[in-house]
Design a protein around this motif. Structure first.
Motif, mmCIF file in Angstrom:
data_model
loop_
_atom_site.group_PDB
_atom_site.id
_atom_site.type_symbol
_atom_site.label_atom_id
_atom_site.label_comp_id
_atom_site.label_asym_id
_atom_site.label_seq_id
_atom_site.Cartn_x
_atom_site.Cartn_y
_atom_site.Cartn_z
ATOM 1 N N LEU A 13 5.870 -1.886 7.473
ATOM 2 C CA LEU A 13 5.543 -2.071 6.043
ATOM 3 C C LEU A 13 4.974 -3.576 5.766
ATOM 4 O O LEU A 13 5.681 -4.295 5.793
ATOM 5 C CB LEU A 13 6.416 -1.669 4.970
ATOM 6 N N LEU A 14 3.769 -3.468 5.404
ATOM 7 C CA LEU A 14 2.839 -4.646 5.034
ATOM 8 C C LEU A 14 2.732 -4.891 3.641
ATOM 9 O O LEU A 14 1.981 -3.892 3.027
ATOM 10 C CB LEU A 14 1.574 -4.578 5.890
ATOM 11 N N ILE A 15 3.193 -5.579 3.002
ATOM 12 C CA ILE A 15 3.091 -6.100 1.557
ATOM 13 C C ILE A 15 2.417 -7.230 1.388
ATOM 14 O O ILE A 15 2.926 -8.307 1.524
ATOM 15 C CB ILE A 15 4.380 -6.061 0.853
ATOM 16 N N GLU A 16 1.121 -7.272 1.128
ATOM 17 C CA GLU A 16 0.213 -8.372 1.059
ATOM 18 C C GLU A 16 -0.843 -8.182 0.226
ATOM 19 O O GLU A 16 -1.662 -6.949 0.010
ATOM 20 C CB GLU A 16 -0.473 -8.516 2.352
ATOM 21 N N ASP A 43 1.019 -4.935 -3.944
ATOM 22 C CA ASP A 43 1.923 -5.904 -4.787
ATOM 23 C C ASP A 43 3.473 -5.453 -4.448
ATOM 24 O O ASP A 43 3.799 -4.358 -3.895
ATOM 25 C CB ASP A 43 1.578 -5.292 -6.168
ATOM 26 N N GLY A 44 4.198 -6.212 -5.085
ATOM 27 C CA GLY A 44 5.737 -6.154 -4.884
ATOM 28 C C GLY A 44 6.483 -4.977 -5.383
ATOM 29 O O GLY A 44 7.202 -4.559 -4.821
ATOM 30 N N GLU A 45 6.037 -4.429 -6.514
ATOM 31 C CA GLU A 45 6.406 -3.325 -6.809
ATOM 32 C C GLU A 45 6.388 -2.055 -6.136
ATOM 33 O O GLU A 45 7.215 -1.301 -5.704
ATOM 34 C CB GLU A 45 6.042 -3.063 -8.372
ATOM 35 N N ASP A 46 5.127 -1.867 -5.726
ATOM 36 C CA ASP A 46 4.847 -0.820 -4.569
ATOM 37 C C ASP A 46 5.490 -0.945 -3.309
ATOM 38 O O ASP A 46 6.226 -0.127 -2.851
ATOM 39 C CB ASP A 46 3.373 -0.586 -4.714
ATOM 40 N N GLY A 47 5.498 -2.373 -2.927
ATOM 41 C CA GLY A 47 6.065 -2.454 -1.732
ATOM 42 C C GLY A 47 7.777 -2.192 -1.801
ATOM 43 O O GLY A 47 8.319 -1.613 -0.883
ATOM 44 N N LEU A 48 8.422 -2.589 -2.964
ATOM 45 C CA LEU A 48 9.786 -2.484 -2.858
ATOM 46 C C LEU A 48 10.011 -1.000 -2.823
ATOM 47 O O LEU A 48 10.958 -0.501 -2.426
ATOM 48 C CB LEU A 48 10.320 -3.138 -4.177
ATOM 49 N N PHE A 49 9.162 -0.353 -3.592
ATOM 50 C CA PHE A 49 9.323 1.233 -3.926
ATOM 51 C C PHE A 49 9.303 2.085 -2.488
ATOM 52 O O PHE A 49 10.358 2.580 -2.097
ATOM 53 C CB PHE A 49 8.398 2.069 -4.733
ATOM 54 N N GLN A 50 8.282 1.601 -1.682
ATOM 55 C CA GLN A 50 8.144 2.316 -0.343
ATOM 56 C C GLN A 50 9.249 1.854 0.418
ATOM 57 O O GLN A 50 9.751 2.672 1.340
ATOM 58 C CB GLN A 50 6.816 1.862 0.272
ATOM 59 N N ALA A 51 9.605 0.709 0.512
ATOM 60 C CA ALA A 51 10.914 0.212 1.565
ATOM 61 C C ALA A 51 12.047 0.739 1.112
ATOM 62 O O ALA A 51 12.989 1.061 2.009
ATOM 63 C CB ALA A 51 10.970 -1.409 1.450
ATOM 64 N N ASN A 52 12.260 1.080 -0.040
ATOM 65 C CA ASN A 52 13.565 1.885 -0.723
ATOM 66 C C ASN A 52 13.649 3.384 -0.368
ATOM 67 O O ASN A 52 14.616 3.903 -0.005
ATOM 68 C CB ASN A 52 13.759 1.643 -2.071
ATOM 69 N N ASP A 100 10.782 0.183 9.992
ATOM 70 C CA ASP A 100 11.477 -0.377 11.194
ATOM 71 C C ASP A 100 11.257 -1.899 10.833
ATOM 72 O O ASP A 100 12.305 -2.795 11.084
ATOM 73 C CB ASP A 100 10.716 -0.177 12.304
ATOM 74 N N LEU A 101 10.297 -2.441 10.178
ATOM 75 C CA LEU A 101 10.339 -3.852 9.623
ATOM 76 C C LEU A 101 9.212 -4.110 8.483
ATOM 77 O O LEU A 101 8.557 -3.369 8.495
ATOM 78 C CB LEU A 101 9.775 -4.718 10.911
ATOM 79 N N ALA A 102 9.512 -5.047 7.555
ATOM 80 C CA ALA A 102 8.620 -5.427 6.836
ATOM 81 C C ALA A 102 8.141 -6.711 6.730
ATOM 82 O O ALA A 102 8.835 -7.635 7.067
ATOM 83 C CB ALA A 102 9.338 -5.095 5.382
ATOM 84 N N ILE A 103 6.742 -6.705 6.635
ATOM 85 C CA ILE A 103 6.025 -8.159 6.565
ATOM 86 C C ILE A 103 5.889 -8.104 5.080
ATOM 87 O O ILE A 103 4.876 -7.516 4.547
ATOM 88 C CB ILE A 103 4.873 -8.076 7.292
ATOM 89 N N VAL A 104 6.300 -9.438 4.551
ATOM 90 C CA VAL A 104 6.286 -9.586 2.985
ATOM 91 C C VAL A 104 5.587 -11.061 2.579
ATOM 92 O O VAL A 104 6.178 -12.013 3.165
ATOM 93 C CB VAL A 104 7.555 -9.663 2.394
ATOM 94 N N ASP A 105 4.384 -10.798 1.902
ATOM 95 C CA ASP A 105 3.916 -11.946 1.402
ATOM 96 C C ASP A 105 4.588 -12.553 0.207
ATOM 97 O O ASP A 105 5.261 -11.772 -0.673
ATOM 98 C CB ASP A 105 2.411 -11.811 1.297
ATOM 99 N N LEU A 106 4.863 -13.844 0.054
ATOM 100 C CA LEU A 106 5.790 -14.345 -0.907
ATOM 101 C C LEU A 106 4.799 -14.360 -2.254
ATOM 102 O O LEU A 106 5.640 -14.085 -3.310
ATOM 103 C CB LEU A 106 6.274 -15.971 -0.670
ATOM 104 N N GLY A 107 3.607 -14.713 -2.520
ATOM 105 C CA GLY A 107 3.026 -14.789 -3.638
ATOM 106 C C GLY A 107 2.436 -13.445 -3.817
ATOM 107 O O GLY A 107 1.251 -13.345 -3.832
ATOM 108 N N LEU A 108 3.186 -12.572 -4.257
ATOM 109 C CA LEU A 108 2.811 -10.935 -4.660
ATOM 110 C C LEU A 108 2.595 -10.900 -6.174
ATOM 111 O O LEU A 108 3.333 -11.674 -6.911
ATOM 112 C CB LEU A 108 3.615 -10.109 -4.161
ATOM 113 N N PRO A 109 1.597 -10.085 -6.830
ATOM 114 C CA PRO A 109 1.675 -9.666 -8.258
ATOM 115 C C PRO A 109 2.756 -8.870 -8.441
ATOM 116 O O PRO A 109 3.307 -8.334 -7.607
ATOM 117 C CB PRO A 109 0.166 -9.123 -8.272
ATOM 118 N N LYS A 110 2.958 -8.730 -9.609
ATOM 119 C CA LYS A 110 3.926 -7.731 -10.268
ATOM 120 C C LYS A 110 5.735 -8.089 -10.053
ATOM 121 O O LYS A 110 6.221 -7.847 -10.623
ATOM 122 C CB LYS A 110 3.683 -6.239 -9.846
#
Length: 225
Positions: A4-7, A32-41, A46-56
């Motif tokens: 999962l790529l959150i960028e 964005d962070g909200e969509d990324g969190l939803f998908q990861a939950n 297997d692994l998430a790549i998460v940018d720190l500077g995300l909107p929402k």
């Protein structure tokens, strides 16, 4: 492996997705962070790549919430911030590794492979489970040293069952892992794939590496030596 790529940087996200998929990974993306969190939950990752500077929702909050929800998947954080304080905050929130932008793709994929090996408790890209061995880099399975001709779906199914071998994997979870999230699936197809995978790994029925638990799902039963 499914990543999962959150960028939020569109060009970077598309470029990384294209390169990772060319290397054989299945990649879901979120801007964005909200969509990324939803998908990861909601879906197996297997692994998430998460940018720190995300909107929402900031990447730091995404990591904290995933860990608070009991998610143990490896997390690689991306940051444009070079200070050691930001790296420490990310790691303390529950991330497993970090990469500072700008970076070269080979470094990112090397870190991804290292984190995945760690999650599989494998010292190298090859994991041996009795007579069955998996080469994660080549996406190849062997039985008694002889290569098994698996389709992409069959290999992904085997790899996921091996990674989650400590527990029972439901049909729904396995289906969510194999197929795009918005695609209709036929559970009969999954049963056919499992049957085909069993025959290829264990043609004479003596090994029985994949156990079916009626009404619950499937479990890979062979452990590393």
């Amino acid at each position: 492996m499914r990543l999962l790529l959150i960028e939020d940087e569109t060009a970077l996200r598309h470029s990384l997705k294209k390169q990772l998929e060319a290397d054989g990974y299945r990649v879901d993306e979120a801007a964005d962070g909200e969509d990324g969190l939803f998908q990861a939950n909601e879906y197996p990752v297997d692994l998430a790549i998460v940018d720190l500077g995300l909107p929402k929702l900031s990447g730091l909050s995404v990591v904290e919430k995933l860990r608070a929800n009991g998610k143990t998947l490896p997390i690689l954080i991306l940051t444009a911030r070079g200070s050691w304080q930001d790296k420490v905050k990310g790691l303390e929130a529950g991330a497993d590794d970090y990469l500072v932008k700008p970076f070269e793709y080979p470094e990112l994929v090397a870190r991804v492979k290292a984190l995945l090996r760690r999650s599989l408790k494998a010292a190298s890209d090859t994991l041996v489970l009795g007579p069955i061995s998996l080469d994660f880099s080549a996406q190849q399975a062997k039985v008694d040293g002889v290569s098994v001709d698996l389709t992409t779906f069959e290999y992904r199914m085997l790899e996921y069952l091996v990674r989650e071998r400590a527990r029972v994997v439901s049909k729904q979870e396995l289906s969510d892992y194999l197929y795009p999230h918005d695609e209709d699936r036929d559970s009969n197809v999954l049963e056919v794939l499992i049957g085909r995978l069993r025959r290829k790994l264990d043609p004479d029925g003596s090994l029985a590496p994949i156990e079916t638990l009626r009404g619950r799902g499937y479990r890979f039963v062979i452990e590393p030596a």
